[in-house]
Scaffold this active site. Structure first.
Site, PDB file in Angstrom:
ATOM      1  N   ARG A  59      32.115  39.516  49.050  1.00  0.00           N
ATOM      2  CA  ARG A  59      32.686  40.566  48.210  1.00  0.00           C
ATOM      3  C   ARG A  59      33.351  40.017  46.956  1.00  0.00           C
ATOM      4  O   ARG A  59      33.085  40.492  45.850  1.00  0.00           O
ATOM      5  CB  ARG A  59      33.748  41.375  48.998  1.00  0.00           C
ATOM      6  CG  ARG A  59      33.198  42.453  49.883  1.00  0.00           C
ATOM      7  CD  ARG A  59      34.182  42.804  50.977  1.00  0.00           C
ATOM      8  NE  ARG A  59      34.732  41.592  51.560  1.00  0.00           N
ATOM      9  CZ  ARG A  59      34.038  40.823  52.410  1.00  0.00           C
ATOM     10  NH1 ARG A  59      32.846  41.165  52.793  1.00  0.00           N
ATOM     11  NH2 ARG A  59      34.537  39.703  52.876  1.00  0.00           N
ATOM     12  N   THR A  60      34.218  39.020  47.114  1.00  0.00           N
ATOM     13  CA  THR A  60      34.970  38.526  45.958  1.00  0.00           C
ATOM     14  C   THR A  60      34.032  37.919  44.923  1.00  0.00           C
ATOM     15  O   THR A  60      34.154  38.176  43.718  1.00  0.00           O
ATOM     16  CB  THR A  60      36.023  37.485  46.408  1.00  0.00           C
ATOM     17  OG1 THR A  60      36.896  38.102  47.366  1.00  0.00           O
ATOM     18  CG2 THR A  60      36.842  36.980  45.234  1.00  0.00           C
ATOM     19  N   LYS A  87      28.357  14.900  48.152  1.00  0.00           N
ATOM     20  CA  LYS A  87      28.147  13.456  47.994  1.00  0.00           C
ATOM     21  C   LYS A  87      29.461  12.719  47.715  1.00  0.00           C
ATOM     22  O   LYS A  87      29.454  11.533  47.418  1.00  0.00           O
ATOM     23  CB  LYS A  87      27.172  13.200  46.840  1.00  0.00           C
ATOM     24  CG  LYS A  87      25.815  13.885  47.029  1.00  0.00           C
ATOM     25  CD  LYS A  87      24.965  13.723  45.771  1.00  0.00           C
ATOM     26  CE  LYS A  87      23.671  14.542  45.884  1.00  0.00           C
ATOM     27  NZ  LYS A  87      22.894  14.504  44.629  1.00  0.00           N
ATOM     28  N   ARG A 109      37.487  29.517  44.146  1.00  0.00           N
ATOM     29  CA  ARG A 109      38.001  29.678  45.510  1.00  0.00           C
ATOM     30  C   ARG A 109      37.929  28.315  46.178  1.00  0.00           C
ATOM     31  O   ARG A 109      36.914  27.618  46.085  1.00  0.00           O
ATOM     32  CB  ARG A 109      37.180  30.693  46.302  1.00  0.00           C
ATOM     33  CG  ARG A 109      37.537  30.689  47.787  1.00  0.00           C
ATOM     34  CD  ARG A 109      36.967  31.880  48.519  1.00  0.00           C
ATOM     35  NE  ARG A 109      37.678  33.106  48.149  1.00  0.00           N
ATOM     36  CZ  ARG A 109      37.520  34.261  48.788  1.00  0.00           C
ATOM     37  NH1 ARG A 109      36.688  34.361  49.799  1.00  0.00           N
ATOM     38  NH2 ARG A 109      38.202  35.314  48.409  1.00  0.00           N
ATOM     39  N   HIS A 137      45.844  35.125  46.925  1.00  0.00           N
ATOM     40  CA  HIS A 137      44.599  35.766  46.501  1.00  0.00           C
ATOM     41  C   HIS A 137      45.008  36.870  45.523  1.00  0.00           C
ATOM     42  O   HIS A 137      45.011  38.057  45.865  1.00  0.00           O
ATOM     43  CB  HIS A 137      43.870  36.338  47.717  1.00  0.00           C
ATOM     44  CG  HIS A 137      42.452  36.778  47.446  1.00  0.00           C
ATOM     45  ND1 HIS A 137      41.906  36.806  46.186  1.00  0.00           N
ATOM     46  CD2 HIS A 137      41.475  37.223  48.282  1.00  0.00           C
ATOM     47  CE1 HIS A 137      40.657  37.229  46.266  1.00  0.00           C
ATOM     48  NE2 HIS A 137      40.372  37.488  47.530  1.00  0.00           N
TER      49      HIS A 137
END
Length: 309
Positions: A59-60, A87, A109, A137
């Site tokens: 959603r975000t 890596k 995020r 958030h």
């Protein structure tokens, strides 16, 4: 034009009430835009935005991408699963390589609390925190405030209970900051093991009984249990959690008033909330999703205005 007091959106605790009001007022204008037949404006044609998600998101991520495209920004998206992070590349190296492609803004995020703040001190780009661990958030809290304002007229003076896994929830913390800043009263409800010990220091009270919490509140924001963050067992089992803290139509019908039901998603149907509640008349969950695009458009537009100046 009014402008934000900050160059980044790292968390609600870094902004002020005027910033929140400006974002929500700007979101009003963009809500009107996204409901037109032509849902696009040319505001950010000169801005390039990178979406960098080190944690899974549906959603975000989609909401940010849609908001950016509605503003006509150039958008590039990055997932750590398919990247050189696997890596051993560092966060700063990853972002600097992206910025070398002349990116103006980074939406990130990350699983580590403070990652967005750390990045803002080391790179030359505007940073938007799309969730950092169990910390904050901010855009979710802003869209929640916007939805409450839209449904109830204003946030000030309203009583909001946040129910569920408060301990691991970045949504809960950002909401507490945002709601209190706007003059709302906040309680939390859930298993005592999932309530942070510092909760009283935030001016928030704990109510262990769901029915009492619902009888008190105007709005119930139902959170899922974040099983992916649970390293030990915080309650006996899911069935017992649902019996004590699950929201059902029967509970809502027995209240002596109407309340608004929210959920940031993803929903665990049948655990913290039943399907008939999630899809029922009390629920504003789909309104939250729609408002998320308008609010994120507002945040991006206002931050980009500072870049362009």
């Amino acid at each position: 034009m009014k402008e934000l007091s900050v160059n980044h959106l790292l968390g609600i605790k870094y902004i002020n009430k005027n910033d929140i009001n400006l974002i929500l007022e700007t979101a009003d204008q963009f809500k009107e835009v996204i409901n037109r037949p032509i849902k696009k404006v040319p505001s950010l044609r000169d801005i390039t935005i990178a979406n960098i998600f080190f944690e899974n998101s549906t959603r975000t991520k989609l909401s940010f991408e849609l908001a950016q495209k509605r503003l006509s920004a150039d958008v590039m998206s990055f997932s750590s699963a398919q990247s050189s992070v696997k890596k051993g590349e560092t966060l700063i190296d990853t972002v600097n390589n992206i910025l070398a492609m002349k990116v103006d803004m980074v939406v990130m995020r990350h699983s580590s609390p403070g990652a967005a703040h750390f990045l803002s001190q080391h790179v030359k780009a505007s940073i938007v925190n799309a969730g950092d661990g169990a910390h904050e958030h901010p855009t979710q809290a802003l869209l929640d405030s916007y939805t409450i304002r839209e449904k109830l007229g204003e946030v000030a003076g309203k009583k909001i209970v946040i129910v569920g896994d408060i301990l691991h929830s970045r949504v809960a913390l950002s909401n507490i900051f945002a709601l209190q800043m706007q003059g709302a009263e906040v309680k939390v409800c859930g298993p005592k093991t999932l309530i942070p010990q510092y909760i009283n220091s935030l001016g928030v009270t704990y109510e262990p009984n769901l029915i009492k919490a619902l009888e008190w509140c105007d709005v119930a924001n139902m959170l899922r249990v974040q099983n992916e963050r649970l390293d030990v067992s915080y309650f006996p089992n899911t069935r017992e959690y649902t019996q004590q803290f699950g929201l059902t139509n029967e509970i809502l019908n027995n209240l002596n008033k109407e309340i608004v039901v929210m959920h940031p998603g993803p929903i665990n149907r049948g655990v913290e909330i039943t399907s008939d509640v999630a899809d029922g008349n009390h629920s504003v969950i789909l309104d939250q999703v729609e408002n998320g695009v308008a609010v994120r458009m507002a945040v991006i537009y206002l931050l980009a205005s500072k870049i362009q100046n």
